[in-house]
Design a protein around this motif. Sequence first.
Motif, mmCIF file in Angstrom:
data_model
loop_
_atom_site.group_PDB
_atom_site.id
_atom_site.type_symbol
_atom_site.label_atom_id
_atom_site.label_comp_id
_atom_site.label_asym_id
_atom_site.label_seq_id
_atom_site.Cartn_x
_atom_site.Cartn_y
_atom_site.Cartn_z
ATOM 1 N N PRO A 298 -20.830 -9.256 0.580
ATOM 2 C CA PRO A 298 -22.187 -10.191 0.802
ATOM 3 C C PRO A 298 -23.229 -9.481 0.444
ATOM 4 O O PRO A 298 -23.510 -8.085 0.991
ATOM 5 C CB PRO A 298 -22.109 -10.626 2.231
ATOM 6 C CG PRO A 298 -21.115 -9.949 2.649
ATOM 7 C CD PRO A 298 -20.179 -9.264 1.765
ATOM 8 N N LEU A 299 -24.258 -9.673 -0.049
ATOM 9 C CA LEU A 299 -25.495 -9.123 -0.313
ATOM 10 C C LEU A 299 -26.841 -9.822 0.333
ATOM 11 O O LEU A 299 -26.693 -11.010 0.679
ATOM 12 C CB LEU A 299 -25.915 -9.157 -1.707
ATOM 13 C CG LEU A 299 -24.758 -8.148 -2.670
ATOM 14 C CD1 LEU A 299 -25.525 -7.994 -4.179
ATOM 15 C CD2 LEU A 299 -24.662 -7.081 -2.106
ATOM 16 N N ASN A 300 -27.634 -8.896 0.900
ATOM 17 C CA ASN A 300 -29.140 -9.496 1.522
ATOM 18 C C ASN A 300 -29.768 -10.239 -0.030
ATOM 19 O O ASN A 300 -29.986 -9.596 -0.832
ATOM 20 C CB ASN A 300 -29.699 -8.209 1.976
ATOM 21 C CG ASN A 300 -30.886 -8.630 2.635
ATOM 22 O OD1 ASN A 300 -31.707 -9.613 2.154
ATOM 23 N ND2 ASN A 300 -31.155 -8.146 3.698
ATOM 24 N N THR A 301 -30.252 -11.377 0.422
ATOM 25 C CA THR A 301 -30.814 -12.107 -0.652
ATOM 26 C C THR A 301 -32.349 -11.525 -0.815
ATOM 27 O O THR A 301 -32.790 -11.983 -1.957
ATOM 28 C CB THR A 301 -30.970 -13.605 -0.218
ATOM 29 O OG1 THR A 301 -31.566 -13.737 0.987
ATOM 30 C CG2 THR A 301 -29.501 -14.228 -0.175
ATOM 31 N N ALA B 107 -23.572 -16.751 -7.148
ATOM 32 C CA ALA B 107 -25.046 -16.491 -6.812
ATOM 33 C C ALA B 107 -25.406 -18.082 -6.794
ATOM 34 O O ALA B 107 -25.308 -18.764 -7.326
ATOM 35 C CB ALA B 107 -25.714 -15.793 -7.468
ATOM 36 N N VAL C 44 -19.674 -12.062 -9.551
ATOM 37 C CA VAL C 44 -20.830 -12.504 -8.631
ATOM 38 C C VAL C 44 -20.897 -13.949 -8.417
ATOM 39 O O VAL C 44 -20.906 -14.643 -9.354
ATOM 40 C CB VAL C 44 -21.883 -12.039 -9.464
ATOM 41 C CG1 VAL C 44 -23.103 -12.524 -8.429
ATOM 42 C CG2 VAL C 44 -21.887 -10.496 -9.425
ATOM 43 N N LYS D 267 -31.542 -12.699 -10.363
ATOM 44 C CA LYS D 267 -31.838 -11.394 -9.913
ATOM 45 C C LYS D 267 -30.800 -10.498 -10.516
ATOM 46 O O LYS D 267 -30.652 -9.280 -10.379
ATOM 47 C CB LYS D 267 -31.732 -11.180 -8.413
ATOM 48 C CG LYS D 267 -32.870 -11.806 -7.595
ATOM 49 C CD LYS D 267 -32.945 -11.369 -6.085
ATOM 50 C CE LYS D 267 -34.149 -11.736 -5.462
ATOM 51 N NZ LYS D 267 -34.124 -11.413 -4.174
ATOM 52 N N VAL D 268 -29.758 -11.224 -11.175
ATOM 53 C CA VAL D 268 -28.577 -10.198 -11.902
ATOM 54 C C VAL D 268 -29.264 -10.020 -13.353
ATOM 55 O O VAL D 268 -29.479 -11.119 -14.100
ATOM 56 C CB VAL D 268 -27.399 -10.967 -11.929
ATOM 57 C CG1 VAL D 268 -26.175 -10.391 -12.755
ATOM 58 C CG2 VAL D 268 -26.707 -11.409 -10.483
ATOM 59 N N LEU E 117 -24.245 -13.508 -3.692
ATOM 60 C CA LEU E 117 -25.485 -13.433 -3.492
ATOM 61 C C LEU E 117 -25.853 -15.018 -3.301
ATOM 62 O O LEU E 117 -26.389 -15.650 -4.108
ATOM 63 C CB LEU E 117 -26.132 -12.776 -4.838
ATOM 64 C CG LEU E 117 -27.529 -12.781 -4.883
ATOM 65 C CD1 LEU E 117 -27.891 -11.667 -3.934
ATOM 66 C CD2 LEU E 117 -28.166 -12.374 -6.173
ATOM 67 N N LEU F 90 -31.421 -17.315 -7.126
ATOM 68 C CA LEU F 90 -30.826 -15.916 -7.071
ATOM 69 C C LEU F 90 -30.018 -15.312 -8.022
ATOM 70 O O LEU F 90 -30.206 -13.996 -8.038
ATOM 71 C CB LEU F 90 -30.096 -15.794 -5.426
ATOM 72 C CG LEU F 90 -30.586 -16.093 -4.126
ATOM 73 C CD1 LEU F 90 -29.796 -16.205 -2.970
ATOM 74 C CD2 LEU F 90 -31.887 -15.132 -4.057
ATOM 75 N N VAL G 24 -18.931 -10.176 -5.231
ATOM 76 C CA VAL G 24 -20.305 -10.133 -4.781
ATOM 77 C C VAL G 24 -20.721 -11.673 -4.456
ATOM 78 O O VAL G 24 -20.532 -12.490 -5.222
ATOM 79 C CB VAL G 24 -21.241 -9.330 -5.766
ATOM 80 C CG1 VAL G 24 -22.695 -9.618 -5.310
ATOM 81 C CG2 VAL G 24 -20.937 -7.833 -5.730
ATOM 82 N N ILE H 55 -29.526 -4.709 -6.749
ATOM 83 C CA ILE H 55 -28.547 -5.533 -7.015
ATOM 84 C C ILE H 55 -27.471 -5.022 -8.032
ATOM 85 O O ILE H 55 -26.252 -4.824 -7.898
ATOM 86 C CB ILE H 55 -28.696 -7.036 -7.267
ATOM 87 C CG1 ILE H 55 -29.193 -7.725 -6.047
ATOM 88 C CG2 ILE H 55 -27.563 -7.837 -7.806
ATOM 89 C CD1 ILE H 55 -29.794 -8.994 -6.243
#
Length: 132
Positions: free
Chosen positions: A57-60, A81, A79, A88-89, A34, A85, A32, A67
């Motif tokens: 890839p994730l949207n921030t 990141a 991940v 957020k995990v 981030l 960001l 992932v 997430i």
Amino acid sequence: VRLLTWQQLDEAVDAAARGFAAAGLVPGYRVVLLMANSVDFVTSYLGCLRAGLVAVPLNTGLTAPEIAGVLEDSGARLVVADGALAGKVADEDVNDATTESVRAFNRAVFTRPDLESIILPVRDGLAVCRRT
């Protein structure tokens, strides 16, 4: 703005691919990403591809619960990141014990002196790279 020549980009992508391998990731594993739009995102993404990994890839703008759902569903092993960001995990998912393989990833991928990164393994073989 950070600019790279094609050679520098190729070297950075190789470093990322070596780092993923050093962390014990093998082709087919999911990673992932981030990260904000940046050179580091590009090199991490391309490094995943070069290593035969599946970049996720994730949207921030995703929330922490969203997430967490992606992490659960994707089966990601790592991940990567950006600083804030990484927060957020969910902290309850983070295992404070680090491994030499994870530190090897850290050294191989993020070698810029102005960046610090810490990779924390989390539950079920997942790890989070927190960059500051």
